[in-house]
Design an enzyme around this catalytic site. Structure first.
Site, PDB file in Angstrom:
ATOM      1  CE1 TYR A   2      13.418  -3.142  39.965  1.00 47.78           C
ATOM      2  CE2 TYR A   2      15.727  -3.707  40.276  1.00 47.78           C
ATOM      3  CZ  TYR A   2      14.753  -2.894  39.720  1.00 47.78           C
ATOM      4  OH  TYR A   2      15.123  -1.865  38.913  1.00 47.78           O
ATOM      5  CE  LYS A   6      17.065  -4.506  36.161  1.00 49.71           C
ATOM      6  NZ  LYS A   6      18.001  -3.514  36.706  1.00 49.71           N
ATOM      7  CB  THR A  39      12.386   7.847  39.382  1.00 51.30           C
ATOM      8  OG1 THR A  39      12.710   6.875  40.394  1.00 51.30           O
ATOM      9  CG2 THR A  39      13.041   7.458  38.065  1.00 51.30           C
TER      10      THR A  39
END
Length: 98
Positions: A2, A6, A39
């Site tokens: 991850y 990024k 989220t």
């Protein structure tokens, strides 16, 4: 993975910006760090088991401590960012615009 993706995206945006500076009709490419957003993904993580997600407590604490930003707040900050003078290839942190 991850964090690597990024970082890769941030470098990609810088490269695109440099290339666009040489174009007859360039577009502006920027990178926006949205911070932590409340989220459905965050909600799903908080419902995971510790066996499946060892960092579960950290995600639960973020919600309990009010660290997660509502999506509407992040969207409003993005509008402020793109409505302000922006530099091609720059990185903008949402926390500077909320």
């Amino acid at each position: 993975l991850y964090c690597a993706s990024k970082a890769g995206l941030e470098h990609y945006i810088r490269t695109v910006a440099i290339e666009q500076n040489e174009q007859a009709q360039p577009f502006t490419a920027i990178n926006i760090d949205p911070d932590l957003i409340d989220t459905d993904m965050q909600a799903g993580i908080r419902q995971a088991s510790r066996a499946d997600f060892p960092a579960l407590d950290r995600f639960i604490q973020r919600k309990e401590n009010g660290i997660l930003r509502p999506p509407a707040q992040v969207a409003a900050a993005v509008i402020r960012i793109i409505g302000s003078p922006i530099a091609n290839g720059a990185r903008y942190d949402i926390t500077d615009f909320v």
